[in-house]
Design a protein around this motif. Sequence first.
Motif, PDB file in Angstrom:
ATOM      1  N   ILE A 179       0.713  -1.116  -0.203  1.00  0.00           N
ATOM      2  CA  ILE A 179      -0.133  -0.327  -0.238  1.00  0.00           C
ATOM      3  C   ILE A 179       0.912   1.197  -0.111  1.00  0.00           C
ATOM      4  N   VAL A 180       1.670   0.680   0.949  1.00  0.00           N
ATOM      5  CA  VAL A 180       3.238   2.276   0.841  1.00  0.00           C
ATOM      6  C   VAL A 180       3.336   2.114  -0.931  1.00  0.00           C
ATOM      7  N   ALA A 229       1.606   7.878   1.620  1.00  0.00           N
ATOM      8  CA  ALA A 229       1.985   6.799   2.663  1.00  0.00           C
ATOM      9  C   ALA A 229       2.506   6.711   3.731  1.00  0.00           C
ATOM     10  N   LEU A 230       2.602   8.621   4.155  1.00  0.00           N
ATOM     11  CA  LEU A 230       3.697   8.561   5.710  1.00  0.00           C
ATOM     12  C   LEU A 230       2.374   8.148   6.092  1.00  0.00           C
ATOM     13  N   ASN A 257      13.146   1.938   2.020  1.00  0.00           N
ATOM     14  CA  ASN A 257      14.069   2.726   1.171  1.00  0.00           C
ATOM     15  C   ASN A 257      12.487   2.237  -0.450  1.00  0.00           C
ATOM     16  N   THR A 258      11.315   2.284   0.038  1.00  0.00           N
ATOM     17  CA  THR A 258       9.844   2.109  -0.674  1.00  0.00           C
ATOM     18  C   THR A 258       9.402   3.975  -0.152  1.00  0.00           C
ATOM     19  N   MET A 259       9.215   4.128   0.447  1.00  0.00           N
ATOM     20  CA  MET A 259       9.372   5.930   1.063  1.00  0.00           C
ATOM     21  C   MET A 259      10.279   6.743   0.156  1.00  0.00           C
ATOM     22  N   ASP A 287      21.054  -0.340   2.779  1.00  0.00           N
ATOM     23  CA  ASP A 287      22.015  -1.129   1.847  1.00  0.00           C
ATOM     24  C   ASP A 287      22.073  -0.895   0.513  1.00  0.00           C
ATOM     25  N   VAL A 288      22.095  -1.189  -0.360  1.00  0.00           N
ATOM     26  CA  VAL A 288      22.826  -1.147  -1.898  1.00  0.00           C
ATOM     27  C   VAL A 288      21.624  -0.632  -1.959  1.00  0.00           C
ATOM     28  N   VAL A 289      20.791  -1.208  -2.058  1.00  0.00           N
ATOM     29  CA  VAL A 289      19.218  -0.378  -2.880  1.00  0.00           C
ATOM     30  C   VAL A 289      18.934   1.010  -2.269  1.00  0.00           C
ATOM     31  N   THR A 290      19.181   1.872  -0.929  1.00  0.00           N
ATOM     32  CA  THR A 290      18.878   2.625  -0.917  1.00  0.00           C
ATOM     33  C   THR A 290      20.067   3.411  -1.364  1.00  0.00           C
TER      34      THR A 290
END
Length: 480
Positions: free
Chosen positions: A199-200, A212-213, A232-234, A262-265
């Motif tokens: 959902i976020v 989202a928040l 990371n999604t946010m 992490d690397v994704v961030t």
Amino acid sequence: MNRLFTKSLCTSVAGANLKPPPSDSAAIANLILSSPTKTLDYQFPLSTKTPWTPELVNSILKRLWNHGPKALQFFHFLDHRHCEYIHSSSSFDLAIDIAARLHQHTTVWSLIHRMRSLRLGPSHKTFAIVAERYASAGKPDKAVKLFLNMHEHGCFQDLASFNTILDVLCKSKRVEKAYELFRDLRGRFSVDTVTYNVIVNGWCLIKRTPKALEVLKEMVERGINPNLTTYNTMLKGFFRAGQIRQAWEFFSEMKKRKCEIDVVTYTTVVHGFGVAGEVNRARNVFDEMIREGVLPSVATHNALIQVLCKKDSVDNAVVVFEEMVRKGYEPNVTTYNVLIRGLFHAGEFGRGEELMQRMVNEGCEPNFQTYNMMIRYYSECCEIEKALGLFEKMGSGDCLPNLDTYNILISGMFVRKRSEDMVVAGKLLLEMVERGFIPRKFTFNRVLNGLLLTGNQAFSKEILRLQSKSGSQLTRKFRL
């Protein structure tokens, strides 16, 4: 271009002298493509010695993905004519996906009933496939109804299937519908972190970060702990919405709270700053992650290369690419696509072509994006013959043209506005319909008008006559 100028795509002749096709998906797929539709049944009975396996069948279906009618014909042939072979559930799912993409709803349900009769399903994945096709076709209510009625087909809803339908709705930008379903049924399925993340992500996809928040806050209040995927999604949501300051503050807060970044961030931040035109900050973050002991991935390098191509210079992007290779990273198809696009956009066609050849030499096969991108640039620069050459290469290899390929190439035929180009556009239109693609009304009318204005009235009438005679979806879609 001979493939375009004949009704059949065939070079083979059915007959008793045909040898069984080899147990190679590429060879069998090419045989199917080169066979007239009416003679396929006469060729494959001779292939009884082929050791059919689910892996082989699935590979063939994937190769035929962009020729839906041929793919389904092959699937049905094995199902009805080779009694000793029974399709796997994964093969049924592929066939159902192809039929749903072609809007053949009767076939979809026929296949689902066939799965059930063989006790192979349908599974949650089967219904997720159909729901996704409904949602992408602008029918979210049908997708929800399908989920709610799954149990009638012997497949009962659970938390995983609930998360999947929410994800399907969110990714098709039907976030309000997903959130409504989430609120109505969250008690029934005891929602978890994955549910909230879906959902976020949905609200972030449509750039509504305040919503989202709110969901993130509710998640914490209900005692469900956000994870790194949530953050990371946010973070990505802030960058997508152009909220660069909020994104940086959120990233800084993550570091302050000692989140396990992490690397994704880091990749998200590099790409986000770059898209916003802040190339130096993107480079600084890239350098910082290395200092912090987080190894950049191929995706991180891809993000930086893309940023440099768009916002800096393609030469600097090439430098990063070569450094990446020297450090032992193996570029993937996205790496090459991003850099080839940058070179073509800069007018460096020769270097772009050389990079594509290097890509092939390194064993990295071009995909739809590679071919479509190059066809588009060639067309825009009046290099029509090169564009058609790439199109022919797609048709004879492992990467059949998709809907975008046809739309791009048909548009390219109008660059020179020559009579012979309009004929090619008309033949492309017929071929795309034959392969199960439905052209937009604009494309259809544009081709007909182009034929009429260049003195090709007979061909334009032939197109209308053939489509009317076949009773295809094309004629039903347009009122001519």
